[in-house]
Design a protein around this motif. Structure first.
Motif, PDB file in Angstrom:
ATOM      1  N   CYS A 154      44.941   6.471 -31.622  1.00  0.00           N
ATOM      2  CA  CYS A 154      44.755   5.079 -31.191  1.00  0.00           C
ATOM      3  C   CYS A 154      43.707   4.370 -32.051  1.00  0.00           C
ATOM      4  O   CYS A 154      42.524   4.723 -32.021  1.00  0.00           O
ATOM      5  CB  CYS A 154      44.331   5.034 -29.723  1.00  0.00           C
ATOM      6  SG  CYS A 154      43.930   3.363 -29.171  1.00  0.00           S
ATOM      7  N   PRO A 155      44.105   3.353 -32.818  1.00  0.00           N
ATOM      8  CA  PRO A 155      43.154   2.662 -33.695  1.00  0.00           C
ATOM      9  C   PRO A 155      42.015   1.973 -32.934  1.00  0.00           C
ATOM     10  O   PRO A 155      40.877   1.987 -33.402  1.00  0.00           O
ATOM     11  CB  PRO A 155      44.019   1.633 -34.427  1.00  0.00           C
ATOM     12  CG  PRO A 155      45.421   2.156 -34.339  1.00  0.00           C
ATOM     13  CD  PRO A 155      45.489   2.858 -33.022  1.00  0.00           C
ATOM     14  N   THR A 156      42.302   1.398 -31.775  1.00  0.00           N
ATOM     15  CA  THR A 156      41.212   0.684 -31.080  1.00  0.00           C
ATOM     16  C   THR A 156      40.206   1.687 -30.506  1.00  0.00           C
ATOM     17  O   THR A 156      39.008   1.419 -30.469  1.00  0.00           O
ATOM     18  CB  THR A 156      41.745  -0.234 -29.959  1.00  0.00           C
ATOM     19  OG1 THR A 156      42.497   0.549 -29.019  1.00  0.00           O
ATOM     20  CG2 THR A 156      42.624  -1.330 -30.506  1.00  0.00           C
ATOM     21  N   SER A 194      41.344   3.063 -24.937  1.00  0.00           N
ATOM     22  CA  SER A 194      42.271   4.116 -25.384  1.00  0.00           C
ATOM     23  C   SER A 194      43.553   3.967 -24.568  1.00  0.00           C
ATOM     24  O   SER A 194      43.557   3.310 -23.520  1.00  0.00           O
ATOM     25  CB  SER A 194      41.659   5.492 -25.127  1.00  0.00           C
ATOM     26  OG  SER A 194      41.785   5.837 -23.749  1.00  0.00           O
ATOM     27  N   PRO A 195      44.657   4.596 -24.996  1.00  0.00           N
ATOM     28  CA  PRO A 195      45.896   4.509 -24.202  1.00  0.00           C
ATOM     29  C   PRO A 195      45.704   5.063 -22.792  1.00  0.00           C
ATOM     30  O   PRO A 195      46.121   4.439 -21.813  1.00  0.00           O
ATOM     31  CB  PRO A 195      46.880   5.386 -24.986  1.00  0.00           C
ATOM     32  CG  PRO A 195      46.254   5.647 -26.308  1.00  0.00           C
ATOM     33  CD  PRO A 195      44.803   5.372 -26.217  1.00  0.00           C
ATOM     34  N   ARG A 251      43.699   2.656 -20.690  1.00  0.00           N
ATOM     35  CA  ARG A 251      44.464   1.454 -20.334  1.00  0.00           C
ATOM     36  C   ARG A 251      45.484   1.773 -19.235  1.00  0.00           C
ATOM     37  O   ARG A 251      45.716   0.966 -18.339  1.00  0.00           O
ATOM     38  CB  ARG A 251      45.146   0.879 -21.586  1.00  0.00           C
ATOM     39  CG  ARG A 251      44.131   0.264 -22.544  1.00  0.00           C
ATOM     40  CD  ARG A 251      44.767  -0.335 -23.788  1.00  0.00           C
ATOM     41  NE  ARG A 251      43.751  -1.037 -24.563  1.00  0.00           N
ATOM     42  CZ  ARG A 251      43.429  -0.757 -25.825  1.00  0.00           C
ATOM     43  NH1 ARG A 251      44.064   0.183 -26.481  1.00  0.00           N
ATOM     44  NH2 ARG A 251      42.477  -1.443 -26.445  1.00  0.00           N
ATOM     45  N   CYS A 276      44.403  -4.220 -26.872  1.00  0.00           N
ATOM     46  CA  CYS A 276      45.374  -3.256 -27.398  1.00  0.00           C
ATOM     47  C   CYS A 276      46.236  -3.936 -28.470  1.00  0.00           C
ATOM     48  O   CYS A 276      46.610  -5.100 -28.342  1.00  0.00           O
ATOM     49  CB  CYS A 276      46.253  -2.786 -26.241  1.00  0.00           C
ATOM     50  SG  CYS A 276      47.661  -1.795 -26.756  1.00  0.00           S
ATOM     51  N   LEU A 277      46.539  -3.179 -29.522  1.00  0.00           N
ATOM     52  CA  LEU A 277      47.381  -3.718 -30.602  1.00  0.00           C
ATOM     53  C   LEU A 277      48.860  -3.738 -30.228  1.00  0.00           C
ATOM     54  O   LEU A 277      49.666  -4.368 -30.888  1.00  0.00           O
ATOM     55  CB  LEU A 277      47.230  -2.841 -31.846  1.00  0.00           C
ATOM     56  CG  LEU A 277      45.847  -2.815 -32.500  1.00  0.00           C
ATOM     57  CD1 LEU A 277      45.602  -1.472 -33.162  1.00  0.00           C
ATOM     58  CD2 LEU A 277      45.718  -3.944 -33.504  1.00  0.00           C
ATOM     59  N   ASP A 278      49.205  -2.992 -29.195  1.00  0.00           N
ATOM     60  CA  ASP A 278      50.614  -2.755 -28.849  1.00  0.00           C
ATOM     61  C   ASP A 278      51.345  -2.145 -30.063  1.00  0.00           C
ATOM     62  O   ASP A 278      52.505  -2.448 -30.330  1.00  0.00           O
ATOM     63  CB  ASP A 278      51.292  -4.056 -28.395  1.00  0.00           C
ATOM     64  CG  ASP A 278      52.562  -3.776 -27.586  1.00  0.00           C
ATOM     65  OD1 ASP A 278      52.825  -2.597 -27.269  1.00  0.00           O
ATOM     66  OD2 ASP A 278      53.301  -4.731 -27.298  1.00  0.00           O
ATOM     67  N   CYS A 279      50.598  -1.287 -30.781  1.00  0.00           N
ATOM     68  CA  CYS A 279      51.162  -0.665 -31.989  1.00  0.00           C
ATOM     69  C   CYS A 279      52.061   0.527 -31.643  1.00  0.00           C
ATOM     70  O   CYS A 279      52.851   0.986 -32.457  1.00  0.00           O
ATOM     71  CB  CYS A 279      50.045  -0.207 -32.918  1.00  0.00           C
ATOM     72  SG  CYS A 279      49.075   1.191 -32.290  1.00  0.00           S
ATOM     73  N   ARG A 280      51.889   1.060 -30.453  1.00  0.00           N
ATOM     74  CA  ARG A 280      52.703   2.146 -29.894  1.00  0.00           C
ATOM     75  C   ARG A 280      52.541   3.498 -30.616  1.00  0.00           C
ATOM     76  O   ARG A 280      53.408   4.367 -30.504  1.00  0.00           O
ATOM     77  CB  ARG A 280      54.179   1.716 -29.811  1.00  0.00           C
ATOM     78  CG  ARG A 280      54.351   0.556 -28.846  1.00  0.00           C
ATOM     79  CD  ARG A 280      55.677  -0.139 -28.923  1.00  0.00           C
ATOM     80  NE  ARG A 280      56.782   0.717 -28.544  1.00  0.00           N
ATOM     81  CZ  ARG A 280      58.044   0.307 -28.437  1.00  0.00           C
ATOM     82  NH1 ARG A 280      58.327  -0.967 -28.646  1.00  0.00           N
ATOM     83  NH2 ARG A 280      59.006   1.131 -28.111  1.00  0.00           N
ATOM     84  N   ALA A 281      51.430   3.653 -31.350  1.00  0.00           N
ATOM     85  CA  ALA A 281      51.163   4.961 -31.961  1.00  0.00           C
ATOM     86  C   ALA A 281      51.005   6.014 -30.865  1.00  0.00           C
ATOM     87  O   ALA A 281      51.377   7.172 -31.039  1.00  0.00           O
ATOM     88  CB  ALA A 281      49.898   4.888 -32.812  1.00  0.00           C
ATOM     89  N   PHE A 324      54.697   3.409 -23.688  1.00  0.00           N
ATOM     90  CA  PHE A 324      53.512   2.565 -23.596  1.00  0.00           C
ATOM     91  C   PHE A 324      53.820   1.091 -23.872  1.00  0.00           C
ATOM     92  O   PHE A 324      53.217   0.207 -23.281  1.00  0.00           O
ATOM     93  CB  PHE A 324      52.420   3.079 -24.548  1.00  0.00           C
ATOM     94  CG  PHE A 324      51.103   2.437 -24.292  1.00  0.00           C
ATOM     95  CD1 PHE A 324      50.241   2.925 -23.328  1.00  0.00           C
ATOM     96  CD2 PHE A 324      50.728   1.292 -24.993  1.00  0.00           C
ATOM     97  CE1 PHE A 324      49.034   2.305 -23.065  1.00  0.00           C
ATOM     98  CE2 PHE A 324      49.523   0.662 -24.741  1.00  0.00           C
ATOM     99  CZ  PHE A 324      48.672   1.171 -23.780  1.00  0.00           C
TER     100      PHE A 324
HETATM  101  S1  SF4 Z   1      49.427   0.706 -28.435  1.00  0.00           S
HETATM  102 FE1  SF4 Z   1      48.098   1.255 -30.171  1.00  0.00          FE
HETATM  103  S2  SF4 Z   1      46.129   0.234 -29.738  1.00  0.00           S
HETATM  104 FE2  SF4 Z   1      47.323   0.209 -27.825  1.00  0.00          FE
HETATM  105  S3  SF4 Z   1      46.652   2.001 -26.716  1.00  0.00           S
HETATM  106 FE3  SF4 Z   1      48.478   2.658 -27.882  1.00  0.00          FE
HETATM  107  S4  SF4 Z   1      47.674   3.455 -29.833  1.00  0.00           S
HETATM  108 FE4  SF4 Z   1      46.008   2.282 -28.853  1.00  0.00          FE
END
Ligand code: SF4
Ligand code: SF4
Length: 433
Positions: free
Chosen positions: A28-30, A40-41, A44, A70-75, A86
């Protein structure tokens, strides 16, 4: 109990898939930047659960801060062994916030202009893009930055202007690109909103590459914005309006696939079934439509290139757009296409699977954190020794190009389809359009 003001709120079924193991945290980048559990995921998801249990108000500062942080990057979705979806949770949580929170008049106005005035209106968005490019060329950024020493909004506008590309192509594409060589099928090209307004040349390149590989390409005039940015910002009702419009105007076409070259749009189009799941008249149509959507790299790599690209002697690095890698699980196909270009040297890129900080409107709403992630990305790119940075999403292209410009790095950002098109031209094949 404050948990369910609307149908999109995260459901207990989705929430309960999380077993709080924490495997997702290192991705998680954030969380990496802030080091805070609530960013963190897992944190959240816990927060969403407390809202569901009625222990935290939806319209509360912590909930909104951590959801929009959250970036909503879905990593985290890729990393999760329990199958937590997520992206669905996050879009649901944001939709819950938008259904509950009272935004200021200025905020409401900005949202209406962006989501209803600009994105679904190609002509208006195209004019806006040209105006932004011209403003940047005429030095409006320096003026805004000077004013920005006292006025915060001017500083923000100056930051936004930095993202604008040096040139925006908005030309109209041909209605049809005939298949070249042995005909292998027919597809429809989804041209998007930002892509159509600023990256029309990339759309044309995509059509040429498909045509060169034996596919007739239709460019239907009736399509509209996919609604991805609306859904990410919690405006799911608006996203549904656009989804229904796209389905109604495209579903009857006799094509093998709807091809999309923007990762964010592709991920959204593939989720139309989910977006419309509570609409009895549209849910099945949405799911059927979604099943026909393919990213251009996915479609071409799976079909196989029938025409050999020409050589390009260059050192390139590939950066995975989050909504291609994590949103659509497409990792190998773009790399396979790059490997098909003779003389192209693909160098490794550290953290290629990490968000660049663009993330829909994240660089607008969370500029500080976005800048930190961009700085990290730019550092990896410059250390990779690449001359070209290849990606496949307009938001990533603009964000990374701005970051590279800011440090004076001699690296050009290019869309994968533009690079392939260039390789076909290098083979002496100019194709159509
Ligand atoms: S979507 Fe990206 S920024 Fe959001 S919780 Fe997941 S990994 Fe972190
Ligand atoms: S989202 Fe998945 S990986 Fe992350 S804590 Fe929950 S179950 Fe574990």
């Amino acid at each position: 109990m404050t948990g369910y003001p609307n149908v999109d709120a995260p459901s207990p079924e989705l929430l309960q898939r999380c077993v709080h193991c924490g495997f997702c945290l290192p991705t998680c980048p954030t969380y990496a930047v802030l080091g805070v559990e609530m960013d963190s995921p897992r944190g959240r998801i816990r927060l969403m659960e407390t809202v569901w249990q009625g222990r935290v108000e939806v319209a509360s500062d912590p909930f909104e801060r951590h959801m929009y942080g959250c970036l909503d990057c879905r990593a985290c979705e890729t990393a999760c062994p329990s199958g937590v979806e997520f992206g669905k949770l996050m879009e649901g949580a944001r939709s819950q916030i938008e259904a509950t929170r009272r935004r200021s008049r200025a905020e409401r106005l900005i949202r209406v202009i962006a989501f209803r005035g600009l994105l679904p209106r190609p002509a208006v968005l195209g004019t806006f893009a040209q105006f932004s490019v011209l403003s940047r060329r005429l030095g409006a950024g320096a003026v805004l930055r000077a004013v920005g020493k006292r006025v915060r909004v001017a500083r923000r506008l100056a930051d936004l202007l930095e993202l604008v590309p040096a040139r925006a192509s908005a030309r109209k594409l041909a209605a049809t690109y005939p298949a070249l060589g042995t005909r292998r099928g027919r597809v429809a090209l989804f041209v998007g909103c930002v892509m159509r307004a600023a990256f029309a040349d990339t759309n044309a390149a995509t059509a040429r590459v498909l045509a060169r590989n034996g596919f007739e390409v239709l460019v239907p005039e009736t399509q509209t914005c996919c609604g991805a940015l609306h859904a990410h910002a919690g405006e799911r009702a608006d996203a549904r309006v656009l989804a229904r419009r796209n389905i109604a105007s495209l579903e009857a076409l006799e094509v093998d696939a709807f091809i999309v070259n923007a990762a964010g749009c592709g991920a959204a189009l593939k989720e139309y079934g989910w977006l419309l799941k509570d609409d009895a008249a549209w849910s099945e149509r949405g799911a059927r439509f979604a099943a026909r959507v393919k990213d251009a790299s996915e479609f071409l790599a799976d079909a196989g290139l029938s025409a050999a690209p020409g050589p390009l002697a260059a050192r390139v690095a590939y950066d995975d757009p989050c909504h291609l890698l994590h949103g659509q699980r497409i990792r190998e196909q773009p790399r396979a296409l790059l490997a098909a270009i003779p003389e192209l040297r693909v160098v490794p890129l550290e953290e290629a699977d990490w968000c660049c900080g663009s993330a829909g409107t994240y660089n607008v709403t969370q500029p500080e954190l976005s800048a930190k992630l961009l700085e990290r990305k730019v550092g990896h790119i410059t250390r990779s020794g690449a001359e070209l940075l290849v990606t496949a999403n307009p938001g990533c292209q603009m964000q990374i190009a701005a970051g590279l410009r800011a440090v004076g790095a001699p690296v050009t950002v290019v869309h994968l389809m533009d690079l392939l098109d260039r390789a076909y031209r290098a083979s002496g094949d100019t194709g159509a359009g």
